[in-house]
Design an enzyme around this catalytic site. Sequence first.
Site, PDB file in Angstrom:
ATOM      1  N   SER A 241      63.641  45.069  -7.236  1.00 47.40           N
ATOM      2  CA  SER A 241      62.134  44.512  -7.405  1.00 47.40           C
ATOM      3  C   SER A 241      61.828  45.158  -8.742  1.00 47.40           C
ATOM      4  O   SER A 241      62.387  46.299  -9.114  1.00 47.40           O
ATOM      5  CB  SER A 241      61.307  45.076  -6.354  1.00 47.40           C
TER       6      SER A 241
ATOM      7  N   TYR B  75      58.746  51.672  -0.297  1.00 43.19           N
ATOM      8  CA  TYR B  75      59.167  50.309  -0.719  1.00 43.19           C
ATOM      9  C   TYR B  75      60.025  50.536  -2.029  1.00 43.19           C
ATOM     10  O   TYR B  75      61.246  50.214  -2.227  1.00 43.19           O
ATOM     11  CB  TYR B  75      58.280  49.198  -1.015  1.00 43.19           C
TER      12      TYR B  75
HETATM   13  N1  LIG Z   1      58.152  38.028  -3.593  1.00 45.86           N
HETATM   14  C1  LIG Z   1      58.171  38.913  -4.431  1.00 45.86           C
HETATM   15  O1  LIG Z   1      57.164  39.084  -5.100  1.00 45.86           O
HETATM   16  C2  LIG Z   1      59.333  39.632  -4.498  1.00 45.86           C
HETATM   17  C3  LIG Z   1      59.246  40.539  -5.441  1.00 45.86           C
HETATM   18  C4  LIG Z   1      60.275  41.610  -5.692  1.00 45.86           C
HETATM   19  C5  LIG Z   1      61.364  41.724  -4.785  1.00 45.86           C
HETATM   20  N2  LIG Z   1      61.210  40.770  -3.900  1.00 45.86           N
HETATM   21  C6  LIG Z   1      62.328  40.852  -2.898  1.00 45.86           C
HETATM   22  O2  LIG Z   1      62.887  39.609  -2.557  1.00 45.86           O
HETATM   23  C7  LIG Z   1      63.528  39.542  -1.235  1.00 45.86           C
HETATM   24  C8  LIG Z   1      63.046  38.363  -0.703  1.00 45.86           C
HETATM   25  O3  LIG Z   1      61.668  38.606  -0.265  1.00 45.86           O
HETATM   26  P1  LIG Z   1      60.807  37.209  -0.155  1.00 45.86           P
HETATM   27  O4  LIG Z   1      59.784  37.402  -1.349  1.00 45.86           O
HETATM   28  O5  LIG Z   1      61.460  35.960  -0.278  1.00 45.86           O
HETATM   29  O6  LIG Z   1      59.875  37.666   1.206  1.00 45.86           O
HETATM   30  P2  LIG Z   1      59.838  36.449   2.314  1.00 45.86           P
HETATM   31  O7  LIG Z   1      59.341  34.977   2.127  1.00 45.86           O
HETATM   32  O8  LIG Z   1      59.087  37.237   3.506  1.00 45.86           O
HETATM   33  O9  LIG Z   1      61.468  36.537   3.102  1.00 45.86           O
HETATM   34  C9  LIG Z   1      62.138  37.702   3.613  1.00 45.86           C
HETATM   35  C10 LIG Z   1      63.354  37.212   3.876  1.00 45.86           C
HETATM   36  O10 LIG Z   1      63.890  38.330   4.581  1.00 45.86           O
HETATM   37  C11 LIG Z   1      64.166  37.937   6.048  1.00 45.86           C
HETATM   38  N3  LIG Z   1      64.368  39.203   6.746  1.00 45.86           N
HETATM   39  C12 LIG Z   1      63.648  39.992   7.009  1.00 45.86           C
HETATM   40  N4  LIG Z   1      64.022  40.982   7.769  1.00 45.86           N
HETATM   41  C13 LIG Z   1      65.384  40.635   8.194  1.00 45.86           C
HETATM   42  C14 LIG Z   1      66.238  41.054   8.989  1.00 45.86           C
HETATM   43  N5  LIG Z   1      66.188  42.165   9.884  1.00 45.86           N
HETATM   44  N6  LIG Z   1      67.394  40.263   9.118  1.00 45.86           N
HETATM   45  C15 LIG Z   1      67.624  39.436   8.422  1.00 45.86           C
HETATM   46  N7  LIG Z   1      66.846  38.744   7.750  1.00 45.86           N
HETATM   47  C16 LIG Z   1      65.498  39.291   7.507  1.00 45.86           C
HETATM   48  C17 LIG Z   1      63.377  36.873   6.344  1.00 45.86           C
HETATM   49  O11 LIG Z   1      64.190  36.083   7.340  1.00 45.86           O
HETATM   50  P3  LIG Z   1      63.686  36.398   9.248  1.00 45.86           P
HETATM   51  O12 LIG Z   1      62.471  36.822   9.258  1.00 45.86           O
HETATM   52  O13 LIG Z   1      63.926  34.780   9.513  1.00 45.86           O
HETATM   53  O14 LIG Z   1      64.806  37.104   9.656  1.00 45.86           O
HETATM   54  C18 LIG Z   1      62.915  36.149   5.128  1.00 45.86           C
HETATM   55  O15 LIG Z   1      64.195  34.899   5.289  1.00 45.86           O
HETATM   56  C19 LIG Z   1      63.197  40.934  -0.729  1.00 45.86           C
HETATM   57  O16 LIG Z   1      64.285  41.834  -0.743  1.00 45.86           O
HETATM   58  C20 LIG Z   1      61.998  41.457  -1.420  1.00 45.86           C
HETATM   59  O17 LIG Z   1      61.987  42.822  -1.298  1.00 45.86           O
HETATM   60  C21 LIG Z   1      60.306  39.868  -3.675  1.00 45.86           C
END
Ligand SMILES: NC(=O)c1ccc[n+]([C@@H]2O[C@H](COP(=O)([O-])OP(=O)(O)OC[C@H]3O[C@@H](n4cnc5c(N)ncnc54)[C@H](OP(=O)(O)O)[C@@H]3O)[C@@H](O)[C@H]2O)c1
Length: 250
Positions: A145, A158
């Site tokens: 991130s 985080y």
């Molecule tokens: N969106 C942003 O602004 C942003 C910025 C920087 C980095 N990121 C990173 O991108 C990645 C994806 O996040 P996102 O933005 O797509 O958020 P999101 O829409 O909330 O998706 C998060 C995903 O992680 C899964 N997850 C959470 N806990 C889990 C567990 N215990 N086992 C398996 N899967 C799990 C969820 O699936 P289930 O709940 O179905 O298990 C969901 O598919 C993360 O690592 C986040 O830190 C995002």
Amino acid sequence: MSKIENITGKVAVITGASSGLGESTARYLSGQGAVVVLGARRKDRIDTLANELIKNGGKALAVETDVTDHLQVKKLVDAAVQEFGRIDVMINNAGLMPLSPLEYLKIDDWNQAIDVNIKGVLYGIAAALPYMKEQKSGQFINVSSVAGHTISPGGAVYSATKYAVRVISEALRQEVKPYNIRVAVISPGAVATDLPNSITAPDIAEGIHKYYEQNAIPADSFARTVSFVISQPEDVDVNEVLFRPTVQQL
Ligand SMILES: NC(=O)c1ccc[n+]([C@@H]2O[C@H](COP(=O)([O-])OP(=O)(O)OC[C@H]3O[C@@H](n4cnc5c(N)ncnc54)[C@H](OP(=O)(O)O)[C@@H]3O)[C@@H](O)[C@H]2O)c1
């Protein structure tokens, strides 16, 4: 969509494929002819996505996976290899962002963030590395991130998890040279997903939701970055991609 080189036929395992960046990447890579193996806890969502991709002519498999359990992550990767014969890309994407100042003492949030964001990535490495060593090829894409490059109040745990992803990835990159394995870290800024819903402190959540509503960019920004990394020829190892919304300052 015209096809990008070096993606068709590759087997990509994606954790956190039930929403946001993982879901968008699964759609994008499948559209480019990759075989996608989807892991997440919400089985109904990954089943629906896999069925949609198959209906559109792709190959996909959904495996219920909690990344905090290393045996479940192993099962996900084993299923990919059993079904499709190999694993070319392991995308350790599952994560959450329970921002809050340390003084709120949200110890359950701290534990969950460490278990999913750090241990989940390690378990993904543990599951895929033996196959990639054997194949003498493969690519890890670990999701950090902007918070893995900068620290701000409320982001202690985080950011710590996302710095850890970079540290683990760089050590992995150096260690796997003998096996022709590539390692990339992708570090997004604010991208419109469900991520802010993982914030349990209402006062912090309110500010972040507002920020995302005003500034976040679409999830396919991430998917296109993944596809750029994967599409490089085998002798090119892209290691870091950091991107943000053009309007994002920090
Ligand atoms: N969106 C942003 O602004 C942003 C910025 C920087 C980095 N990121 C990173 O991108 C990645 C994806 O996040 P996102 O933005 O797509 O958020 P999101 O829409 O909330 O998706 C998060 C995903 O992680 C899964 N997850 C959470 N806990 C889990 C567990 N215990 N086992 C398996 N899967 C799990 C969820 O699936 P289930 O709940 O179905 O298990 C969901 O598919 C993360 O690592 C986040 O830190 C995002």
